[in-house]
Design a protein around this motif. Structure first.
Motif, PDB file in Angstrom:
ATOM      1  N   ASP A 140     -31.662  66.241   3.742  1.00  0.00           N
ATOM      2  CA  ASP A 140     -30.982  65.130   4.407  1.00  0.00           C
ATOM      3  C   ASP A 140     -31.907  64.446   5.410  1.00  0.00           C
ATOM      4  O   ASP A 140     -31.942  63.210   5.502  1.00  0.00           O
ATOM      5  N   VAL A 141     -32.653  65.242   6.174  1.00  0.00           N
ATOM      6  CA  VAL A 141     -33.596  64.674   7.148  1.00  0.00           C
ATOM      7  C   VAL A 141     -34.675  63.878   6.429  1.00  0.00           C
ATOM      8  O   VAL A 141     -35.035  62.774   6.857  1.00  0.00           O
ATOM      9  N   GLN A 142     -35.190  64.414   5.321  1.00  0.00           N
ATOM     10  CA  GLN A 142     -36.217  63.700   4.571  1.00  0.00           C
ATOM     11  C   GLN A 142     -35.663  62.396   4.011  1.00  0.00           C
ATOM     12  O   GLN A 142     -36.337  61.358   4.032  1.00  0.00           O
ATOM     13  N   ARG A 143     -34.424  62.446   3.515  1.00  0.00           N
ATOM     14  CA  ARG A 143     -33.793  61.240   2.992  1.00  0.00           C
ATOM     15  C   ARG A 143     -33.634  60.208   4.109  1.00  0.00           C
ATOM     16  O   ARG A 143     -33.930  59.026   3.935  1.00  0.00           O
ATOM     17  N   SER A 144     -33.200  60.696   5.270  1.00  0.00           N
ATOM     18  CA  SER A 144     -33.032  59.805   6.420  1.00  0.00           C
ATOM     19  C   SER A 144     -34.379  59.236   6.846  1.00  0.00           C
ATOM     20  O   SER A 144     -34.497  58.040   7.141  1.00  0.00           O
ATOM     21  N   ASN A 145     -35.404  60.089   6.905  1.00  0.00           N
ATOM     22  CA  ASN A 145     -36.750  59.626   7.272  1.00  0.00           C
ATOM     23  C   ASN A 145     -37.282  58.616   6.265  1.00  0.00           C
ATOM     24  O   ASN A 145     -37.921  57.625   6.640  1.00  0.00           O
ATOM     25  N   ALA A 146     -37.004  58.854   4.995  1.00  0.00           N
ATOM     26  CA  ALA A 146     -37.464  57.926   3.966  1.00  0.00           C
ATOM     27  C   ALA A 146     -36.768  56.578   4.128  1.00  0.00           C
ATOM     28  O   ALA A 146     -37.400  55.514   4.033  1.00  0.00           O
ATOM     29  N   ARG A 147     -35.466  56.616   4.410  1.00  0.00           N
ATOM     30  CA  ARG A 147     -34.727  55.366   4.623  1.00  0.00           C
ATOM     31  C   ARG A 147     -35.247  54.642   5.858  1.00  0.00           C
ATOM     32  O   ARG A 147     -35.435  53.419   5.834  1.00  0.00           O
ATOM     33  N   THR A 148     -35.495  55.407   6.930  1.00  0.00           N
ATOM     34  CA  THR A 148     -36.037  54.814   8.157  1.00  0.00           C
ATOM     35  C   THR A 148     -37.405  54.207   7.890  1.00  0.00           C
ATOM     36  O   THR A 148     -37.707  53.093   8.340  1.00  0.00           O
ATOM     37  N   ALA A 149     -38.247  54.926   7.144  1.00  0.00           N
ATOM     38  CA  ALA A 149     -39.583  54.410   6.821  1.00  0.00           C
ATOM     39  C   ALA A 149     -39.473  53.149   5.975  1.00  0.00           C
ATOM     40  O   ALA A 149     -40.233  52.181   6.170  1.00  0.00           O
ATOM     41  N   GLN A 150     -38.508  53.135   5.065  1.00  0.00           N
ATOM     42  CA  GLN A 150     -38.308  51.953   4.227  1.00  0.00           C
ATOM     43  C   GLN A 150     -37.873  50.757   5.080  1.00  0.00           C
ATOM     44  O   GLN A 150     -38.382  49.643   4.901  1.00  0.00           O
ATOM     45  N   ILE A 151     -36.957  51.011   6.008  1.00  0.00           N
ATOM     46  CA  ILE A 151     -36.494  49.926   6.898  1.00  0.00           C
ATOM     47  C   ILE A 151     -37.648  49.422   7.747  1.00  0.00           C
ATOM     48  O   ILE A 151     -37.844  48.207   7.899  1.00  0.00           O
ATOM     49  N   LEU A 152     -38.437  50.357   8.312  1.00  0.00           N
ATOM     50  CA  LEU A 152     -39.584  49.948   9.138  1.00  0.00           C
ATOM     51  C   LEU A 152     -40.605  49.169   8.317  1.00  0.00           C
ATOM     52  O   LEU A 152     -41.160  48.161   8.787  1.00  0.00           O
ATOM     53  N   ALA A 153     -40.856  49.616   7.098  1.00  0.00           N
ATOM     54  CA  ALA A 153     -41.809  48.911   6.241  1.00  0.00           C
ATOM     55  C   ALA A 153     -41.294  47.507   5.937  1.00  0.00           C
ATOM     56  O   ALA A 153     -42.065  46.533   5.930  1.00  0.00           O
ATOM     57  N   GLU A 154     -39.996  47.387   5.689  1.00  0.00           N
ATOM     58  CA  GLU A 154     -39.405  46.076   5.423  1.00  0.00           C
ATOM     59  C   GLU A 154     -39.525  45.187   6.643  1.00  0.00           C
ATOM     60  O   GLU A 154     -39.887  43.996   6.535  1.00  0.00           O
ATOM     61  N   ARG A 155     -39.262  45.718   7.830  1.00  0.00           N
ATOM     62  CA  ARG A 155     -39.392  44.939   9.066  1.00  0.00           C
ATOM     63  C   ARG A 155     -40.826  44.482   9.265  1.00  0.00           C
ATOM     64  O   ARG A 155     -41.087  43.335   9.635  1.00  0.00           O
ATOM     65  N   GLN A 156     -41.778  45.416   9.034  1.00  0.00           N
ATOM     66  CA  GLN A 156     -43.186  45.062   9.201  1.00  0.00           C
ATOM     67  C   GLN A 156     -43.589  43.977   8.209  1.00  0.00           C
ATOM     68  O   GLN A 156     -44.337  43.049   8.537  1.00  0.00           O
ATOM     69  N   ARG A 157     -43.080  44.115   6.980  1.00  0.00           N
ATOM     70  CA  ARG A 157     -43.411  43.112   5.965  1.00  0.00           C
ATOM     71  C   ARG A 157     -42.855  41.736   6.378  1.00  0.00           C
ATOM     72  O   ARG A 157     -43.563  40.723   6.315  1.00  0.00           O
ATOM     73  N   ARG A 158     -41.626  41.704   6.884  1.00  0.00           N
ATOM     74  CA  ARG A 158     -41.028  40.443   7.329  1.00  0.00           C
ATOM     75  C   ARG A 158     -41.803  39.867   8.518  1.00  0.00           C
ATOM     76  O   ARG A 158     -42.063  38.663   8.579  1.00  0.00           O
ATOM     77  N   GLN A 159     -42.147  40.786   9.441  1.00  0.00           N
ATOM     78  CA  GLN A 159     -42.908  40.338  10.624  1.00  0.00           C
ATOM     79  C   GLN A 159     -44.239  39.751  10.189  1.00  0.00           C
ATOM     80  O   GLN A 159     -44.670  38.710  10.694  1.00  0.00           O
ATOM     81  N   LEU A 160     -44.902  40.412   9.257  1.00  0.00           N
ATOM     82  CA  LEU A 160     -46.187  39.919   8.757  1.00  0.00           C
ATOM     83  C   LEU A 160     -46.011  38.561   8.083  1.00  0.00           C
ATOM     84  O   LEU A 160     -46.828  37.644   8.286  1.00  0.00           O
ATOM     85  N   GLU A 161     -44.925  38.409   7.301  1.00  0.00           N
ATOM     86  CA  GLU A 161     -44.678  37.126   6.652  1.00  0.00           C
ATOM     87  C   GLU A 161     -44.451  36.032   7.692  1.00  0.00           C
ATOM     88  O   GLU A 161     -44.967  34.913   7.563  1.00  0.00           O
ATOM     89  N   ARG A 162     -43.674  36.364   8.717  1.00  0.00           N
ATOM     90  CA  ARG A 162     -43.417  35.380   9.774  1.00  0.00           C
ATOM     91  C   ARG A 162     -44.714  34.971  10.464  1.00  0.00           C
ATOM     92  O   ARG A 162     -44.956  33.789  10.710  1.00  0.00           O
ATOM     93  N   GLU A 163     -45.514  36.006  10.787  1.00  0.00           N
ATOM     94  CA  GLU A 163     -46.786  35.703  11.459  1.00  0.00           C
ATOM     95  C   GLU A 163     -47.674  34.856  10.570  1.00  0.00           C
ATOM     96  O   GLU A 163     -48.356  33.935  11.031  1.00  0.00           O
ATOM     97  N   GLN A 164     -47.691  35.139   9.267  1.00  0.00           N
ATOM     98  CA  GLN A 164     -48.522  34.359   8.352  1.00  0.00           C
ATOM     99  C   GLN A 164     -48.002  32.921   8.256  1.00  0.00           C
ATOM    100  O   GLN A 164     -48.777  31.963   8.207  1.00  0.00           O
ATOM    101  N   GLN A 165     -46.664  32.785   8.255  1.00  0.00           N
ATOM    102  CA  GLN A 165     -46.102  31.436   8.188  1.00  0.00           C
ATOM    103  C   GLN A 165     -46.424  30.663   9.456  1.00  0.00           C
ATOM    104  O   GLN A 165     -46.793  29.489   9.408  1.00  0.00           O
ATOM    105  N   LEU A 166     -46.281  31.325  10.621  1.00  0.00           N
ATOM    106  CA  LEU A 166     -46.604  30.655  11.883  1.00  0.00           C
ATOM    107  C   LEU A 166     -48.089  30.308  11.932  1.00  0.00           C
ATOM    108  O   LEU A 166     -48.470  29.220  12.365  1.00  0.00           O
ATOM    109  N   SER A 167     -48.878  31.245  11.482  1.00  0.00           N
ATOM    110  CA  SER A 167     -50.318  31.007  11.477  1.00  0.00           C
ATOM    111  C   SER A 167     -50.639  29.858  10.532  1.00  0.00           C
ATOM    112  O   SER A 167     -51.470  29.014  10.830  1.00  0.00           O
TER     113      SER A 167
END
Length: 163
Positions: free
Chosen positions: A106-133
Motif C-alpha cells: 500500500d505504501v509503495q502504491r501510494s508512493n508511486a501515485r505521489t511520484a506520478q502526481i509530482l512528475a505530472e506537476r513537474q511536466r506541467r511546470q516545465l511546459e509552462r516555463e517553456q511557453q513563457l520562455s
C-alpha cells in the motif's frame, strides 16, 4: 509222607496267598489309600507355585507393556501439542508478515501515485516555463521583421495561458 503232605500244603497255602494278594492288588490298584498323599500334595503345590510364578511374570509383562504404551501415547500427545504450538507460532508469524507486506505494498502504491502526481506537476511546470520562455523570447530576441503580422503599429502579444 507227612513231610511231603506238609510241603504240598504249604505250597497250596502259598499259592492261594499269592493269588489272593494279586486279586487284592488288582482291586486296590485304584484306591486312594494306595497313593502317597503327602508326595501328591507336594507335587500339586509345586505345580501351582510354578503356575503362579508364570502368571505373575505374564501380569508384570502385561503391566509393563501397558505402561510403555501409555508413555508412548503421552509422549506423542505432548509432542503433538509442542508441534501444534510451533505451528501456531509459525502461522502467527506468517500472518504478521502478510500484514506487513500488504502495508508495504500500500505504501509503495501510494508512493508511486505521489511520484506520478509530482512528475505530472513537474511536466506541467516545465511546459509552462517553456511557453513563457517562448513568449518572452520573441519579444526580446527577435528584431522586427516582415514575417510578423501587422498589428497597426502595436506589438502583437502571444495569448496568455491560464496558470
Amino acid at each position: 509222607d507227612l513231610r511231603c503232605e506238609r510241603q504240598a500244603q504249604r505250597a497250596r497255602l502259598s499259592a492261594t496267598q499269592r493269588e489272593r494278594d494279586e486279586r487284592w492288588g488288582k482291586r486296590l490298584q485304584r484306591s486312594p489309600f494306595a497313593v502317597d498323599l503327602v508326595a501328591e500334595h507336594q507335587r500339586i503345590d509345586e505345580e501351582s507355585r510354578v503356575q503362579r510364578a508364570a502368571e505373575q511374570r505374564r501380569q508384570r509383562l502385561a503391566a509393563r507393556r501397558s505402561r510403555d504404551a501409555h508413555e508412548v501415547i503421552f509422549q506423542r500427545a505432548t509432542g503433538e501439542s509442542d508441534e501444534l504450538d510451533r505451528l501456531r507460532a509459525e502461522k502467527r508469524t506468517l500472518l504478521e508478515n502478510e500484514r506487513q507486506l500488504k502495508a508495504l505494498k500500500d505504501v509503495q502504491r501510494s508512493n508511486a501515485r505521489t511520484a506520478q502526481i509530482l512528475a505530472e506537476r513537474q511536466r506541467r511546470q516545465l511546459e509552462r516555463e517553456q511557453q513563457l520562455s517562448a513568449q518572452q523570447q520573441p519579444l526580446t530576441a527577435r528584431p522586427p521583421s516582415s514575417d510578423r503580422p501587422y498589428s497597426g503599429g502595436r506589438i502583437a502579444e502571444a495569448p496568455r495561458t491560464a496558470r
